[in-house]
Motif scaffolding. Structure first.
Motif, PDB file in Angstrom:
ATOM      1  N   PHE A  68       0.814  -1.225   0.000  1.00  0.00           N
ATOM      2  CA  PHE A  68       0.000   0.000   0.000  1.00  0.00           C
ATOM      3  C   PHE A  68       0.855   1.287   0.000  1.00  0.00           C
ATOM      4  O   PHE A  68       0.423   2.331   0.485  1.00  0.00           O
ATOM      5  N   CYS A  69       2.037   1.222  -0.538  1.00  0.00           N
ATOM      6  CA  CYS A  69       2.896   2.406  -0.593  1.00  0.00           C
ATOM      7  C   CYS A  69       2.904   3.001  -2.006  1.00  0.00           C
ATOM      8  O   CYS A  69       2.635   2.299  -2.978  1.00  0.00           O
ATOM      9  N   ASN A  70       3.203   4.310  -2.052  1.00  0.00           N
ATOM     10  CA  ASN A  70       3.276   5.023  -3.339  1.00  0.00           C
ATOM     11  C   ASN A  70       2.017   4.818  -4.169  1.00  0.00           C
ATOM     12  O   ASN A  70       2.076   4.454  -5.352  1.00  0.00           O
ATOM     13  N   ILE A  89      -4.112  -5.177   6.532  1.00  0.00           N
ATOM     14  CA  ILE A  89      -4.123  -3.829   5.934  1.00  0.00           C
ATOM     15  C   ILE A  89      -3.621  -2.809   6.953  1.00  0.00           C
ATOM     16  O   ILE A  89      -2.806  -1.922   6.630  1.00  0.00           O
ATOM     17  N   LEU A  90      -4.081  -2.932   8.212  1.00  0.00           N
ATOM     18  CA  LEU A  90      -3.627  -2.026   9.266  1.00  0.00           C
ATOM     19  C   LEU A  90      -2.110  -2.088   9.416  1.00  0.00           C
ATOM     20  O   LEU A  90      -1.430  -1.048   9.519  1.00  0.00           O
ATOM     21  N   ALA A  91      -1.593  -3.298   9.473  1.00  0.00           N
ATOM     22  CA  ALA A  91      -0.152  -3.467   9.671  1.00  0.00           C
ATOM     23  C   ALA A  91       0.639  -2.837   8.534  1.00  0.00           C
ATOM     24  O   ALA A  91       1.674  -2.179   8.767  1.00  0.00           O
ATOM     25  N   LYS A  92       0.173  -3.019   7.287  1.00  0.00           N
ATOM     26  CA  LYS A  92       0.887  -2.457   6.139  1.00  0.00           C
ATOM     27  C   LYS A  92       0.865  -0.927   6.183  1.00  0.00           C
ATOM     28  O   LYS A  92       1.871  -0.258   5.889  1.00  0.00           O
ATOM     29  N   ILE A  93      -0.282  -0.347   6.529  1.00  0.00           N
ATOM     30  CA  ILE A  93      -0.396   1.121   6.565  1.00  0.00           C
ATOM     31  C   ILE A  93       0.437   1.686   7.707  1.00  0.00           C
ATOM     32  O   ILE A  93       1.117   2.712   7.570  1.00  0.00           O
ATOM     33  N   ASN A 129       0.490   1.047  -8.853  1.00  0.00           N
ATOM     34  CA  ASN A 129       0.409   0.609  -7.458  1.00  0.00           C
ATOM     35  C   ASN A 129      -1.019   0.709  -6.934  1.00  0.00           C
ATOM     36  O   ASN A 129      -1.495  -0.159  -6.187  1.00  0.00           O
ATOM     37  N   TYR A 130      -1.694   1.794  -7.300  1.00  0.00           N
ATOM     38  CA  TYR A 130      -3.070   1.970  -6.823  1.00  0.00           C
ATOM     39  C   TYR A 130      -3.991   0.898  -7.400  1.00  0.00           C
ATOM     40  O   TYR A 130      -4.833   0.335  -6.694  1.00  0.00           O
ATOM     41  N   ILE A 131      -3.768   0.600  -8.708  1.00  0.00           N
ATOM     42  CA  ILE A 131      -4.599  -0.441  -9.343  1.00  0.00           C
ATOM     43  C   ILE A 131      -4.369  -1.796  -8.654  1.00  0.00           C
ATOM     44  O   ILE A 131      -5.313  -2.547  -8.382  1.00  0.00           O
TER      45      ILE A 131
END
Length: 767
Positions: A598-600, A652-656, A606-608
């Motif tokens: 979930f970076c950049n 997801i929390l951990a990645k953010i 990346n968003y896709i």
């Protein structure tokens, strides 16, 4: 003067001794001459095969005369030796040795004479078909030859010729006996090798030629008796009867037992005798014979054989007894395995009627004993029939285990709906014994002393879910088997009860192994298996209690229980479903791993990728929600879906939280993705088929998803300004402080906002 001298010498014994010496000398010459003549005659008779009947008869008379003369001389010498033993010991010893040698030769000649006479009598008896006499004479001749062989001094060159003649004549007798046997007992076996089943024995005939005596009484003829007794004398009867018994078993007795469509007919034809014939009448070759049918057919066969063939005394035994010893063991096993096994009742209510079969078996064995086919201690069939309770239980247990295994290996996806009102269908059981009633009354009195407040009627009920149809049938099979145990004997009830326990143990061992791959591959089957185990565990709690009072001791005293198996089934169901949850959890994490942490997210690719990963996670959860809908109990469904959704949110929390720099654009994209999860996540909770009833569970998401509130706070933070964050922290008392630690909030502020005085001031307020 001469006569006077003679008298004087005779009175002194001298003349007697001289007379004996001359007599012995003459006798020796006479014995040698006779020996040469006898040997010459025997040699011509049995080696050169020359006809000399008159000479041999004269020679036999001569041997007899010499023998008598020798006996007189021997007695005379013995008397003289006793009188003059001290005077002429040496002289008389020589004379006695010479006499003994002559005696030995005479005995040998007597044995030769006996052999010759026996062989003459043998040939005469054989021509007249007096086979017993012939066998007896042949035995006498053999004894004579054996006696000649026993003497070490015997070196007659004729011994080998005599032995050869004896062997030839014995084989001649056996050939005649065998030829007579084949003529009197004739087998007619079909030549067709293509036929199978009962048709392979159609038209098998056994012909007993000239089976009736002259007065038409059903008994063996004198000729047949003579043949059989002669075979016994020769020692060949056992081999003949053994071969006959093998053919009889293979081609008549066993087929009559195995195939109900085969019948036995007995007919009498002029010139042929008695004919026993097999005929195949019924087209239904799969039908099993009833014991009464088998017994009647076998008795007809054995009665006929006894009357016309086997009612002959051989020594101290009847021929039927000899045949019985050879066939009974194999025939009784065949009757048991091909007839009595299939006559065992499959229902306990039919056991009383089996007494008819026991009586028929008693009558059958008695009839065989009367004909001496059976000895007094041979009652294999009757023992088997009388143990019907044990065999019934064994057969029932075997059938139950086979049926249970078939259910366990059938497809699991055919399901039925179970509701809290669902109960086991129990037949009406017999009232318990008086002792059990007293115990129940005592328990009842104790219950009335308890608190008046009782549990709800819905307590301890199985929640609504779906189970395999095969498991429901398995439980019905167990209940029906226990019903069979009620009212049965103690041994039978014990076997049936422990067979029911074996059914559940078999389920525990077989199902997880047999369906292992499918249970991991298909979430629906894993949920069904979980329900199956919980369903079985639920009923095992009370199954023993329902039947205990109706079972015999010791089952009624507490042995009849299944409670010890309950923890194992619960654990089995939980392990199966947890294994499936781990598979689904791994798939969720694998999908999220494609989101590039979930970076950049300002980068379009990346968003896709991140957006696609989130959509796939939501799609997977919705698919699982649909698959498990109306299958799992609602509580288990919500816990399972909540656990999986929590796994996704936690990842997801951990990645953010690991991001060190989140631009405003990245923050907007993250907010959008997280908002999608917030909006779509509750919609995966659809435990019931009726949509309007699912709203309640969708509103209770925070109860099932541990990190749901934390995730919602993160979504707020991603769009909040510094002041809003500080306000939600509220000196460690706000909602943000409940979900995050101060270090985590500071890390988020540093990632979201640039390093300014305002950020520094906000960080100082986060303590």
């Amino acid at each position: 003067m001469a006569s006077f001298v003679t008298e004087v010498l005779a009175s002194s014994g001298k003349l007697e001794k001289e007379d004996l010496a001359s007599k012995i000398s003459k006798m020796s010459r006479k014995v040698d001459d006779t020996k040469e003549e006898v040997c010459d005659m025997i040699n011509k008779k049995y080696s050169e095969f020359l006809p000399n009947l008159q000479a041999s008869e004269d020679l036999m008379q001569q041997v007899d005369a010499v023998s008598k003369e020798m006996e007189v001389l021997k007695n005379c010498i013995e008397c003289e030796v006793q009188k003059n033993i001290h005077v002429a010991a040496n002289e008389y010893t020589k004379l006695k040795q010479q006499l003994e040698k002559n005696t030995t030769v005479i005995k040998m000649l007597e044995h030769l004479k006996e052999f010759h006479s026996s062989m003459e009598d043998f040939n005469k008896a054989l021509q007249e078909k007096k086979y017993v006499d012939a066998a007896t004479h042949l035995g006498t001749a053999r004894k004579s030859v054996d006696s000649l062989k026993d003497w070490k001094t015997s070196e007659l060159p004729l011994l080998s010729s005599l032995s050869s003649e004896l062997t030839v004549q014995r084989e001649n007798l056996i050939y005649h006996l065998g030829d007579e046997w084949k003529r009197l007992v004739v087998w007619r076996l079909p030549s067709s090798k293509d036929a199978a089943g009962p048709m392979a024995f159609h038209k098998v005939d056994l012909v007993l030629s000239a089976a009736c005596s002259k007065d038409d009484e059903p008994k063996p003829t004198p000729l047949l008796c003579s043949i059989l007794q002669a075979l016994a004398v020769q020692g060949d009867l056992q081999s003949k009867i053994k071969l006959f018994s093998q053919v009889l078993l293979k081609n008549m007795l066993k087929p009559l037992v195995m195939y109900a469509s085969l019948i036995l007919t007995v007919s009498k034809q002029q010139g042929e005798g008695i004919i026993l014939s097999l005929e195949c009448l019924d087209e239904d070759h799969e039908r099993r014979s009833k014991p009464s049918e088998v017994y009647s057919k076998l008795l007809l066969m054995l009665n006929t054989l006894h009357s016309h063939l086997l009612d002959v005394s051989i020594g101290d035994k009847k021929l039927s007894a000899i045949l019985g010893e050879l066939i009974w063991e194999e025939m009784s096993k065949c009757i048991i395995h091909e007839c009595l096994v299939y006559s065992i009742p499959t229902n306990s209510s039919e056991l009383e009627r089996y007494n008819i079969v026991i009586k028929e078996t008693e009558a059958f064995e008695k009839a065989l004993a009367d004909m001496e086919f059976l000895q007094g201690d041979s009652t294999d069939l009757l023992k088997y029939a009388r143990d019907v309770n044990c065999h019934f239980a064994s057969k029932k247990c075997r059938d139950v285990i086979v049926a249970a295994r078939k259910l366990m290996t059938s497809k699991m996806h055919n399901t039925v709906k179970i509701s809290p009102e669902s109960k086991l269908r129990l037949p009406k059981l017999r009232p318990p014994s008086s002792e059990v009633k007293v115990k129940q009354e005592v328990v009842k009195e104790e219950v009335t002393m308890e608190n008046s407040k009782q549990l709800s009627a819905c307590s301890l009920r199985l929640p609504a879910c779906r189970i395999s149809e095969s498991v429901q049938q398995l439980m019905e099979l167990a209940v029906n088997t226990l019903c069979e145990a009620v009212g049965s004997s103690t041994q039978c009830a014990l076997q049936l009860f422990f067979t029911v326990r074996n059914i559940f143990q078999l389920f525990y061992d077989v199902v997880p192994t047999y369906h292992k791959e499918n249970l991991l591959k298909f979430p629906h089957l894993a949920a069904v298996q979980h329900n199956n185990c919980m369903y079985l565990a639920h009923h095992l709690l009370t199954l023993g209690h329902l039947f205990r009072a109706h079972l015999p001791q010791p089952l009624s005293e507490g042995v009849a229980t299944f409670v010890d198996m309950v923890p194992g089934f619960r654990k089995l169901g939980a392990q199966c479903f947890l294994a499936q949850l781990n598979v689904q959890r791994a798939e969720l994490l694998e999908r999220l791993s494609t989101a590039h942490n979930f970076c950049n997210l300002d980068d379009e690719d990346n968003y896709i990728a991140a957006s696609k990963a989130v959509r796939q996670v939501i799609h997977q959860l919705k698919q699982l929600g649909t698959v498990w809908q109306d299958v799992l109990p609602v509580s288990i469904y919500c816990k399972a879906m909540g656990n999986l959704l929590n796994t996704a949110i936690t990842e997801i929390l951990a990645k953010i939280m690991m991001l060190e720099d989140i631009s405003s654009e990245d923050g907007e994209h993250l907010h959008t993705l997280c908002q999608t999860v917030i909006e779509e996540g509750p919609l995966v909770f659809i435990p019931l088929a009726e949509e309007n009833k699912n709203k309640r569970y969708q509103e209770e998401v925070p109860l099932y998803v541990k990190k749901w509130s934390t995730f919602k706070e993160l979504v707020i933070v991603l769009r909040a300004n510094l002041q809003e964050i500080v306000d939600r922290w509220a000196d460690g008392k706000g909602p943000l402080a409940v979900e995050f630690s101060s270090s985590e909030v500071k890390s988020l502020i540093r990632a979201l906002f640039q390093n300014t005085e305002r950020r520094a001031a906000a960080l100082t307020k986060i303590k």
